[in-house]
Design a protein around this motif. Structure first.
Motif, PDB file in Angstrom:
ATOM      1  N   PHE A  10      49.043  38.271  33.518  1.00 39.01           N
ATOM      2  CA  PHE A  10      48.867  39.269  34.602  1.00 39.01           C
ATOM      3  C   PHE A  10      49.140  40.508  33.890  1.00 39.01           C
ATOM      4  CE2 PHE A  10      50.493  41.870  38.251  1.00 39.01           C
ATOM      5  CZ  PHE A  10      49.232  42.139  38.921  1.00 39.01           C
ATOM      6  N   LEU A  13      46.687  41.801  31.819  1.00 36.84           N
ATOM      7  CA  LEU A  13      45.474  42.357  32.706  1.00 36.84           C
ATOM      8  C   LEU A  13      45.871  43.721  33.119  1.00 36.84           C
ATOM      9  CD1 LEU A  13      42.882  41.754  34.038  1.00 36.84           C
ATOM     10  CD2 LEU A  13      44.333  40.929  36.066  1.00 36.84           C
ATOM     11  N   VAL A  14      47.037  44.119  33.681  1.00 38.81           N
ATOM     12  CA  VAL A  14      47.390  45.205  34.085  1.00 38.81           C
ATOM     13  C   VAL A  14      47.299  46.275  32.996  1.00 38.81           C
ATOM     14  CG1 VAL A  14      49.221  46.543  34.920  1.00 38.81           C
ATOM     15  CG2 VAL A  14      48.848  44.336  36.000  1.00 38.81           C
ATOM     16  N   THR A  17      43.490  46.870  32.236  1.00 32.32           N
ATOM     17  CA  THR A  17      42.981  47.560  33.284  1.00 32.32           C
ATOM     18  C   THR A  17      43.399  48.995  33.373  1.00 32.32           C
ATOM     19  OG1 THR A  17      43.081  45.611  34.723  1.00 32.32           O
ATOM     20  CG2 THR A  17      42.635  47.636  35.733  1.00 32.32           C
ATOM     21  N   HIS A  59      37.794  48.287  37.841  1.00 34.04           N
ATOM     22  CA  HIS A  59      39.262  47.843  37.401  1.00 34.04           C
ATOM     23  C   HIS A  59      40.124  47.880  38.739  1.00 34.04           C
ATOM     24  CE1 HIS A  59      37.625  49.511  33.441  1.00 34.04           C
ATOM     25  NE2 HIS A  59      38.498  48.264  33.183  1.00 34.04           N
ATOM     26  N   ILE A  63      42.216  44.518  39.614  1.00 34.12           N
ATOM     27  CA  ILE A  63      43.765  44.524  39.757  1.00 34.12           C
ATOM     28  C   ILE A  63      44.037  44.165  40.998  1.00 34.12           C
ATOM     29  CG2 ILE A  63      44.175  46.879  40.142  1.00 34.12           C
ATOM     30  CD1 ILE A  63      45.884  44.690  37.575  1.00 34.12           C
ATOM     31  N   HIS A  64      43.475  44.635  42.079  1.00 32.23           N
ATOM     32  CA  HIS A  64      43.665  44.315  43.588  1.00 32.23           C
ATOM     33  C   HIS A  64      43.574  42.859  43.450  1.00 32.23           C
ATOM     34  CE1 HIS A  64      43.584  44.247  47.942  1.00 32.23           C
ATOM     35  NE2 HIS A  64      44.487  45.155  47.801  1.00 32.23           N
ATOM     36  N   GLY A  66      43.834  40.593  41.633  1.00 31.12           N
ATOM     37  CA  GLY A  66      44.879  39.819  40.762  1.00 31.12           C
ATOM     38  C   GLY A  66      46.107  39.826  41.466  1.00 31.12           C
ATOM     39  N   ILE A  67      46.558  40.981  42.114  1.00 33.83           N
ATOM     40  CA  ILE A  67      47.979  41.105  42.743  1.00 33.83           C
ATOM     41  C   ILE A  67      47.645  40.088  43.959  1.00 33.83           C
ATOM     42  CG2 ILE A  67      49.182  42.569  44.271  1.00 33.83           C
ATOM     43  CD1 ILE A  67      48.407  44.634  42.436  1.00 33.83           C
ATOM     44  N   PHE A 266      43.140  34.531  35.513  1.00 31.49           N
ATOM     45  CA  PHE A 266      43.616  35.689  34.890  1.00 31.49           C
ATOM     46  C   PHE A 266      42.994  36.055  33.563  1.00 31.49           C
ATOM     47  CE2 PHE A 266      47.560  36.684  37.723  1.00 31.49           C
ATOM     48  CZ  PHE A 266      46.930  36.804  38.598  1.00 31.49           C
ATOM     49  N   ASN A 270      40.773  38.887  32.138  1.00 31.15           N
ATOM     50  CA  ASN A 270      41.066  39.921  30.615  1.00 31.15           C
ATOM     51  C   ASN A 270      39.658  39.892  29.812  1.00 31.15           C
ATOM     52  OD1 ASN A 270      43.791  40.737  30.079  1.00 31.15           O
ATOM     53  ND2 ASN A 270      44.174  38.638  31.167  1.00 31.15           N
TER      54      ASN A 270
END
Length: 303
Positions: A10, A13-14, A17, A59, A63-64, A66-67, A266, A270
């Motif tokens: 993660f 990924l952040v 992003t 993006h 990311i949202h 993923g969270i 995830f 990526n």
């Protein structure tokens, strides 16, 4: 609680992003400032602005999502968030693929050198069609997303892959047909821009390669080096585009098969994000205006 491996993927990924959001956001801001100053934008800048804007949104959606997967997967609201993310993903990604295709076609008709009458006609007319193509891209992406959104029941059936293990052959056929329908809803609208992108990219790379060969025996070392850099940049763009397209299809297939594991999701995220983030970085290096503005910004930050 998420595992250490899931948190590590993660975090990657952040980071990826944030690089993409900064790069694409910078492209949009530079072109917007240029538009306010001159009250006009070139066809290439129009496409780049729309491309950067949609990729910035993409993006943000990733990311949202993923969270949501990492921290809110077991909540009641997650099912609604999942549908919203899927619809947003479908709309933005379809628009992204088309915009990347139009950018490739524009570079092809502007840079490539062919004498075919159809190509010469495209060379004259395509730049003037760019505003309409951008509007058509948004409309087509919205229509395609509406078709995907109406298949919510099919998404639910496909995601329950365990039911394929039942002895009910009618149920198996129904679920299999739903999965094929969902896959076609994604592949068919995006296969056409993919083929256009490949055709225009191959034509452009062929033209650049021929021109590079002609310059090798001359004293124009600077021009030869510029063509080499252009070929490398365009090849990188093609690799990222093609890889992203097939990873998207793979993710849809795995989703249909009931893929489990946050780390696996995830990892796919990526790979998908690498296309838009990597291409934004490439654009900052090969586009003269963007490169100049980025150098100015770095000088200002150092001061």
């Amino acid at each position: 609680m998420p595992t250490l491996f899931q948190l590590f993927i993660f975090v990657l990924l952040v980071i990826e992003t944030l690089i993409g959001m900064m790069g694409n956001g910078f492209i949009v801001i530079v072109n917007c400032i240029d538009w306010f100053r001159s009250k006009k934008l070139s066809p290439a800048d129009m496409i780049l602005s729309c491309l950067g804007f949609f990729r910035f949104l993409f993006h943000a959606v990733v990311i949202h999502y993923g969270i949501s997967i990492l921290f809110f997967m077991k909540t009641d609201q997650f099912k609604h968030l999942k549908v919203a993310h899927y619809i947003s993903w479908s709309f933005i990604n379809t628009a992204d693929l088309w915009l990347g295709t139009w950018l490739s076609v524009l570079y092809c008709v502007k840079i490539a050198n062919f004498s075919h009458p159809l190509f010469l006609q495209m060379k004259r007319r395509f730049p003037g069609l760019v505003p309409w193509l951008l509007l058509g891209t948004v409309v087509f992406s919205a229509i395609s997303t509406i078709g995907t959104g109406t298949s919510k029941a099919n998404v639910s059936k496909c995601n329950s892959f365990e039911s394929l293990l039942t002895n009910n052959s009618d149920s198996e056929n129904e679920i299999f047909n739903s999965c094929k329908y969902l896959l076609l809803l994604y592949v068919v609208p995006n296969l056409f821009p993919f083929m256009i992108f490949l055709s225009s990219s191959i034509l452009l790379l062929t033209s650049l390669w021929r021109h590079k060969k002609l310059l090798q025996n001359s004293a124009k070392d600077v021009s030869t080096k510029a063509h080499q850099n252009a070929i490398k940049a365009l090849t990188s763009f093609c690799i990222l585009y093609v890889a992203s397209f097939f990873v998207e299809i793979l993710s849809i297939v795995l989703f249909q098969m009931g893929m489990k594991g946050i780390g696996k999701q995830f990892f796919l995220f990526n790979l998908i994000i690498a296309y838009s983030s990597g291409h934004a970085v490439i654009l900052l290096f090969i586009n003269p205006k963007l490169k100049q503005e980025s150098i100015k910004m770095l000088h200002q930050l150092k001061c």
